[in-house]
Motif scaffolding. Structure first.
Motif, short mmCIF file in Angstrom:
data_model
loop_
_atom_site.label_atom_id
_atom_site.label_comp_id
_atom_site.label_asym_id
_atom_site.label_seq_id
_atom_site.Cartn_x
_atom_site.Cartn_y
_atom_site.Cartn_z
N ASP A 1 -9.50 36.58 -29.02
CA ASP A 1 -8.95 35.65 -27.90
C ASP A 1 -9.46 36.53 -26.80
O ASP A 1 -8.84 37.34 -26.35
N GLY A 2 -9.77 35.37 -25.74
CA GLY A 2 -10.35 35.33 -24.39
C GLY A 2 -11.40 37.12 -24.19
O GLY A 2 -11.87 36.93 -23.09
N GLU A 3 -12.07 36.64 -25.32
CA GLU A 3 -13.13 38.03 -25.07
C GLU A 3 -14.47 37.69 -26.21
O GLU A 3 -15.53 37.44 -25.45
N VAL B 1 -15.08 35.27 -22.64
CA VAL B 1 -15.02 35.10 -20.99
C VAL B 1 -14.85 33.68 -20.07
O VAL B 1 -16.37 33.52 -20.50
N GLY B 2 -13.91 33.88 -19.61
CA GLY B 2 -14.77 32.46 -17.66
C GLY B 2 -13.64 32.84 -17.46
O GLY B 2 -12.98 33.11 -16.74
N GLU B 3 -14.61 31.78 -16.01
CA GLU B 3 -13.80 31.06 -15.26
C GLU B 3 -13.44 29.70 -14.66
O GLU B 3 -12.94 28.88 -16.01
N ARG B 4 -12.90 29.11 -13.59
CA ARG B 4 -13.10 27.82 -13.67
C ARG B 4 -13.63 27.09 -14.04
O ARG B 4 -13.75 25.79 -14.12
N SER B 5 -15.27 27.53 -13.80
CA SER B 5 -16.20 26.55 -14.22
C SER B 5 -16.78 26.83 -15.35
O SER B 5 -17.39 26.08 -15.83
N GLY B 6 -15.95 27.53 -16.36
CA GLY B 6 -16.40 28.05 -17.47
C GLY B 6 -16.71 29.03 -18.31
O GLY B 6 -16.83 30.13 -17.34
N GLU C 1 -16.19 46.31 -25.19
CA GLU C 1 -15.86 47.36 -23.91
C GLU C 1 -17.54 47.01 -22.79
O GLU C 1 -16.58 46.60 -22.25
N PHE C 2 -17.95 45.60 -23.47
CA PHE C 2 -18.80 44.16 -22.59
C PHE C 2 -17.96 43.69 -21.97
O PHE C 2 -18.14 43.52 -20.94
N CYS C 3 -17.76 43.65 -22.78
CA CYS C 3 -16.13 42.21 -22.18
C CYS C 3 -15.76 42.67 -21.52
O CYS C 3 -15.40 41.67 -20.03
N VAL C 4 -14.87 44.05 -21.14
CA VAL C 4 -14.09 44.78 -20.47
C VAL C 4 -15.13 45.07 -18.94
O VAL C 4 -14.62 44.31 -17.85
N ALA C 5 -15.67 45.09 -19.16
CA ALA C 5 -17.14 45.29 -18.16
C ALA C 5 -17.61 43.96 -17.01
O ALA C 5 -17.05 43.11 -16.46
N LEU C 6 -17.71 42.98 -18.24
CA LEU C 6 -18.30 41.76 -17.85
C LEU C 6 -16.86 41.19 -16.92
O LEU C 6 -16.36 40.25 -16.02
N ASP D 1 -5.47 35.18 -17.30
CA ASP D 1 -6.50 34.71 -18.62
C ASP D 1 -7.66 34.63 -18.65
O ASP D 1 -8.21 34.24 -17.58
N GLN D 2 -8.66 36.11 -19.50
CA GLN D 2 -9.95 36.10 -19.47
C GLN D 2 -10.78 34.80 -20.19
O GLN D 2 -11.65 35.28 -19.53
#
Length: 450
Positions: A187-189, A214-219, A255-260, A373-374
């Motif tokens: 979840d979230g990654e 991984v996202g933000e308001r835009s998607g 690790e890739f998602c954390v950096a992102l 909220d990733q």
């Protein structure tokens, strides 16, 4: 004859030997003629034979002496004969070699490649020269429906057994097997769709699809096609060589998602700093769990324009100071004395939010926890929540101080201060407790630092 022809004798030796033979023959004739056993006629016949034989020998020597004048020609002829003999030997050996080579060429011959047909298949994708007899054979290039079902059933069983043989990381929140594919989700990654058959080996895992959560308001963040394929190929290669392939899969993608995530957080904070939060926040990057101070080594501090002063870690943390206390004379602020919130990867590479001071959550009445909220990263929402919790905690401190003061009491006409957080776009709604102050008593009471 060839061996005799190759032997040579000097002419002087031949003449000496002929003279010695003649002398010896004459000596034997004289001795035999002294005996009285032979008659005169026999003696004459023997003498005549000696004369004829000696004459023939001398004639041969004469002929040989004349013939020896042509010795260079004879030598040349001998050389020609020797050369022809060696040529004959070479031709014989060459014939034998060609015979044995012909037997080896049958095994070493290369096939005749159909280059025109290959070009047609490569460029056009079709082939028009298949023999008609192939159609009559009725060979099916694909499995029948029943065969497909049986093959898929076996592959699904093998896939489930392979999942039971390996240990999955505890962070994986969902594992779903259907249609010969395994879906792994954190979840979230990320979300990965896998099956068996990497490079034709059913014991190795193959990645069919990779999606980041991984996202933000835009998607959600979208990876480019080439980057996603390169990442998938690298994961497949590493998983094939590892004893526990899913630990490798999780560690690399996590690790890739954390950096992102941290890149997204820093970018959003930079946008807030350049927008309406310009005079309300300051931020700096963290290294090894501590904020960068000035130009100290091992840290990375952001300038007012949002650019880095020095190189930091690959996934640095972030410290955001808010409620800045401006110095009215210089216009600067001391972010060290202001409340702040840290967003950084922990030792387990999990993104955590930590407030600089102890604050209480108005909804639970316990210590506030700040998490991202990733799937929809919103730093502004996190800041608003931190400010609300900090404000609520300070009001509680004021309420507690006022409660300790026995000179303050509530009477008719007092001003009642109430704080209600309005419903915003972030669906954040909080109602704070009411605090009633007697304004007249408040002016008489000791000063309270808000």
């Amino acid at each position: 004859m060839a061996e005799l022809g190759q032997q040579t004798v000097e002419f002087s030796t031949l003449v000496r030997r002929a003279a010695e033979e003649s002398f010896l023959s004459l000596k034997d004739l004289v001795e035999s003629s002294k005996s009285s056993e032979q008659s005169d006629s026999d003696k004459k016949i023997s003498l005549l034979k000696y004369i004829v034989k000696s004459q023939q020998r001398m004639l041969r020597l004469n002929v040989l002496a004349k013939w020896c004048q042509q010795v260079p020609l004879v030598q040349y002829c001998q050389q020609l004969a020797s050369t022809l003999s060696s040529h004959d030997t070479c031709f014989t050996e060459a014939a034998d070699s060609l015979f044995f080579m012909h037997e080896g060429l049958q095994q070493a011959r290369a096939p005749i490649y159909d280059v025109p047909s290959a070009i047609e298949v490569l460029l056009m994708g079709t082939y028009q020269r298949l023999p008609k007899c192939i159609e009559d054979m009725g060979i099916q290039s694909t499995l029948t429906e029943n065969e497909q079902k049986e093959a898929l059933k076996k592959l699904d069983t093998l896939l489930r057994s392979k999942l039971l043989e390996v240990s999955l990381p505890k962070e994986i929140s969902e594992v779903k097997v259907s249609d010969c594919t395994a879906l792994l989700r954190v979840d979230g990654e990320f979300k990965v769709l896998l099956t068996l058959g990497y490079r034709g080996h059913l014991s190795m895992w193959r990645i069919l699809h990779l999606e980041l959560l991984v996202g933000e308001r835009s998607g959600l963040v979208k990876l480019e096609e080439l980057r996603r394929h390169a990442l998938g190929d690298d994961l497949e290669r590493r998983m094939a060589a590892a004893e526990n392939p899913f630990m490798i899969l999780y560690s690399i993608l996590h690790e890739f998602c954390v950096a992102l995530i941290m890149d997204t957080v820093i970018r959003q904070v930079q946008a807030l700093r350049q927008g309406r939060w310009k005079d309300a926040i300051r931020f700096e990057l963290l290294s090894d769990g501590s904020a960068g101070q000035g130009g100290s080594a091992g840290s990375m501090q952001m300038t007012h324009d949002g650019e880095a002063d020095s190189a930091g870690l690959r996934t640095p943390g972030l410290k955001i100071a808010y409620w800045l206390d401006f110095d009215k004379t210089s216009g600067a602020s001391d972010s060290g004395s202001c409340p702040f919130i840290k967003i950084e990867p922990g030792p387990d590479l999990q993104i955590k939010g930590l407030h600089g001071t102890f604050v209480i959550d108005p909804l639970t009445g316990k210590e506030a926890e700040f998490s991202l909220d990733q799937s929809c990263i919103d730093v502004e929402k996190l800041l608003l929540r931190a400010i609300a919790c900090n404000r609520y905690t300070r009001l509680l401190e004021v309420h507690r101080e006022l409660g300790r003061n026995g000179q303050i009491c509530q009477v008719a006409g007092d001003v009642v201060l109430q704080c209600h957080a309005s419903e915003s776009d972030t669906d954040y709604k909080k109602i704070y407790s009411s605090i009633t102050l007697d304004m007249h008593e408040l002016e008489k009471s000791p000063s309270i630092d808000f």
